[in-house]
Design a protein around this motif. Structure first.
Motif, mmCIF file in Angstrom:
data_model
loop_
_atom_site.group_PDB
_atom_site.id
_atom_site.type_symbol
_atom_site.label_atom_id
_atom_site.label_comp_id
_atom_site.label_asym_id
_atom_site.label_seq_id
_atom_site.Cartn_x
_atom_site.Cartn_y
_atom_site.Cartn_z
ATOM 1 N N LEU A 385 0.834 -1.193 0.000
ATOM 2 C CA LEU A 385 0.000 0.000 0.000
ATOM 3 C C LEU A 385 0.870 1.244 0.000
ATOM 4 C CD1 LEU A 385 -2.679 -1.054 2.633
ATOM 5 C CD2 LEU A 385 -2.822 -1.205 0.155
ATOM 6 N N GLN A 392 2.818 5.965 -5.540
ATOM 7 C CA GLN A 392 1.781 5.391 -6.386
ATOM 8 C C GLN A 392 2.228 5.337 -7.842
ATOM 9 O OE1 GLN A 392 -2.229 6.603 -5.933
ATOM 10 N NE2 GLN A 392 -2.185 6.628 -3.709
ATOM 11 N N ASP A 422 -8.333 1.683 -4.097
ATOM 12 C CA ASP A 422 -9.394 1.911 -3.118
ATOM 13 C C ASP A 422 -10.291 3.034 -3.620
ATOM 14 O OD1 ASP A 422 -10.999 2.202 -0.915
ATOM 15 O OD2 ASP A 422 -9.482 3.145 0.331
ATOM 16 N N VAL A 427 -6.068 5.047 -2.687
ATOM 17 C CA VAL A 427 -4.838 4.306 -2.391
ATOM 18 C C VAL A 427 -4.738 3.094 -3.312
ATOM 19 C CG1 VAL A 427 -3.684 2.885 -0.651
ATOM 20 C CG2 VAL A 427 -4.712 5.061 -0.006
ATOM 21 N N GLY A 429 -3.167 -0.700 -4.321
ATOM 22 C CA GLY A 429 -2.726 -1.921 -3.661
ATOM 23 C C GLY A 429 -2.247 -2.928 -4.693
#
Length: 537
Positions: A385, A392, A422, A427, A429
């Motif tokens: 994460l 990211q 998410d 976010v 993952g």
């Protein structure tokens, strides 16, 4: 004045400023978080009282008191929670708002509909004497906490309510808000309560420079008691300085009482558990200790590969997700079973049946990589994460490299089951298999060194990693971060894996030189590790 060796820790309350200090951490331009903790040495963690205070009070601190304070420092790294807000009209107005006594608090949770989790962690202990004395004196405003937002404070149960279908949060909800966010007092309280639960503190102090409120967290009833509005400038009885001296005394008394209760309960519980274990028949004890049969890994991979939704829960320490976060698949599975052609992505739907989504329960973080925090999950998988925009971006790049390696069917690369986003927070993952333990962690356990400079490998492991990197290079990929932290060995099977391709480069028309990378790998084998030469070359 205390001069004998029978002094208790309570005597140190007289010099709270000499043994306590407030640490601040900038959170946002609007909010600064602070906490109270024991003064401690940066290197060995030992606590201390400044010479000036110690000489004036003639303190004789014996070893038992020192051990007790160190244990408190270990159990309760933060003794109280402070939130300081910018002195703006919004912050002043928020703190001046009156909260109705007995009002039900409305929590902001993940917006997944149809799936609700009731599991939680063990309820921590209150200090009954301190709370009983302080709550009536504060003329408390009572705010009832009925749910928790990712941080648990309720009794342990294990119930999950699942509807026929689950409705995830719509993608882009956070980025397409029509209006700029304006702070709400309930959001500030939720943030402060969550931090208090995370570090198990009782006192929550909210201050905007002009006004202040003091909160007391009552764990047993999940109730937050807020004081009346404190005016630091005009308060007379007591004056503001005297009020905070009393507040520091109450904080220390609360920690002392809770530490004593926790120590007694912990000892008693351990003895009872030992008695129960000894009373069990031998056959039953063996049956309890036997692990359950694990499902077939390839079958799990086939099942979760086409599914577009991952419902993610936190379940460790004080963390508990009453409603799971909806992670929407934005990258296909890279599992070998779906290669060489990547599985086709499906269109998003409003609702999903049970066979169209899967759940992940994240355990305590197992480490932190360059692109985010690594959590082991119940599916024998790890989810990475990232927290910042740069992380990211690098995670998206890393997923692209994993996809390329999967299409080339490179062996020794951890299987990646997809990239997810998410829908509430944005976010990312990256869901991947648990490849095992990295070589540096293994060396730490073997030698006891905190940060070993070199690692030890067997001839078979050296041959395995050499073959993996040759295969990676044949796929025209340079890893560019070759170090022991990114080389894994599965302790159960002995398989070797390479991870962390966030800095990797996929070659275009030119065929790059891989000799430097292979030399870096050889130097690890020969215990000639030099950090400056092992990445970003």
């Amino acid at each position: 004045m205390v001069t004998n060796s029978t002094m208790t820790i309570s005597s140190l309350i007289l010099t709270t400023r000499s043994i306590l200090r407030t640490l601040m951490q900038t959170h946002t331009p609007y909010l600064t978080e602070a906490w109270l903790q024991f003064r401690s040495d940066t290197y060995d963690g030992d606590w201390f009282i400044s010479d000036e205070y110690g000489q004036n009070l003639e303190l004789d601190i014996n070893q038992s008191i020192r051990d007790r304070v160190l244990d408190i420092h270990r159990r309760y790294p933060r003794l109280a929670t402070f939130n300081f807000f910018a002195m703006t009209d919004i912050a002043t107005g928020l703190l001046r708002n009156q909260i109705n006594s007995g009002a039900t608090f409305i929590w902001d949770n993940c917006r997944t509909i149809g799936f609700e989790t009731k599991a939680s962690s063990t309820l921590p202990l209150d200090a009954p004497k301190v709370v009983a004395q302080l709550v009536p004196a504060l003329k408390a405003k009572r705010t009832r906490i009925t749910k928790t937002s990712g941080v648990s404070n309720s009794s342990p149960v294990a119930i999950a309510k699942v509807a026929k279908s689950v409705e995830p949060t719509k993608m882009g909800r956070t980025s397409k808000r029509r209006y700029r966010y304006r702070p709400e007092f309930r959001h500030l309280l939720q943030h402060a309560w969550a931090k208090a639960v995370l570090f198990d503190t009782t006192f929550i102090i909210l201050n905007c420079g002009r006004y202040e409120r003091i909160g007391i967290r009552h764990r047993a009833s999940q109730t937050l008691y807020l004081s009346g509005l404190v005016d630091p400038v005009n308060t007379q009885d007591p004056r503001y300085r005297k009020l905070h001296v009393a507040l520091n005394l109450a904080i220390v008394r609360d920690v002392l009482e809770r530490h004593d209760l926790a120590t007694m309960v912990g000892t008693k519980r351990t003895a009872e558990e030992a008695d129960v274990e000894e009373s069990l028949p031998t056959a039953k004890r063996r049956k309890t200790a036997m692990p359950t049969d694990e499902p077939n890994h390839s079958e799990i991979t086939k099942e979760i590969g086409p599914r577009m939704i991952a419902l993610v829960n936190l379940q460790y320490g004080p963390f508990c997700s009453p409603t799971p976060a909806s992670f929407i698949r934005i990258g296909p599975s890279c599992a070998p079973v779906f290669q060489p052609e990547l599985i086709q992505m499906q269109k998003l739907k409003r609702k999903y049946l049970a066979h169209e989504y899967f759940t992940l329960v994240l355990d305590e973080p197992g480490g932190e990589g360059s692109t985010g925090i690594v959590h082991p999950a119940t599916l024998e998988a790890r989810i990475n994460l990232p927290s910042g925009e740069d992380q990211q971006k690098r995670l998206r790049h890393e997923f692209g490299v994993y996809s390329h390696l999967a299409q080339k069917q490179v062996k020794g690369v951890v299987t990646v089951h997809g990239l997810f986003c998410d829908s509430d927070s944005g976010v990312l993952g990256l869901l991947m298999d648990n490849g095992g333990q990295n070589l540096r962690q293994r060396e730490m356990e073997r030698t006891g060194e905190e940060l070993p400079a070199q690692v030890t490998l067997s001839e078979a492991e050296c041959a395995a990693f050499t073959a993996i990197f040759k295969s990676i290079h044949e796929a025209r990929v340079r890893h560019q971060d070759v170090r022991a932290d990114n080389l894994l060995v599965n302790p159960a099977t002995g398989e070797a894996f390479v991870i962390d391709f966030d800095r990797a480069h996929v070659a275009g028309a030119l065929y790059p030189n891989y000799d430097i990378e292979m030399q870096c790998l050889q130097n690890i084998f020969d215990k000639k590790y030099e950090p400056m030469n092992y990445h970003h070359y």
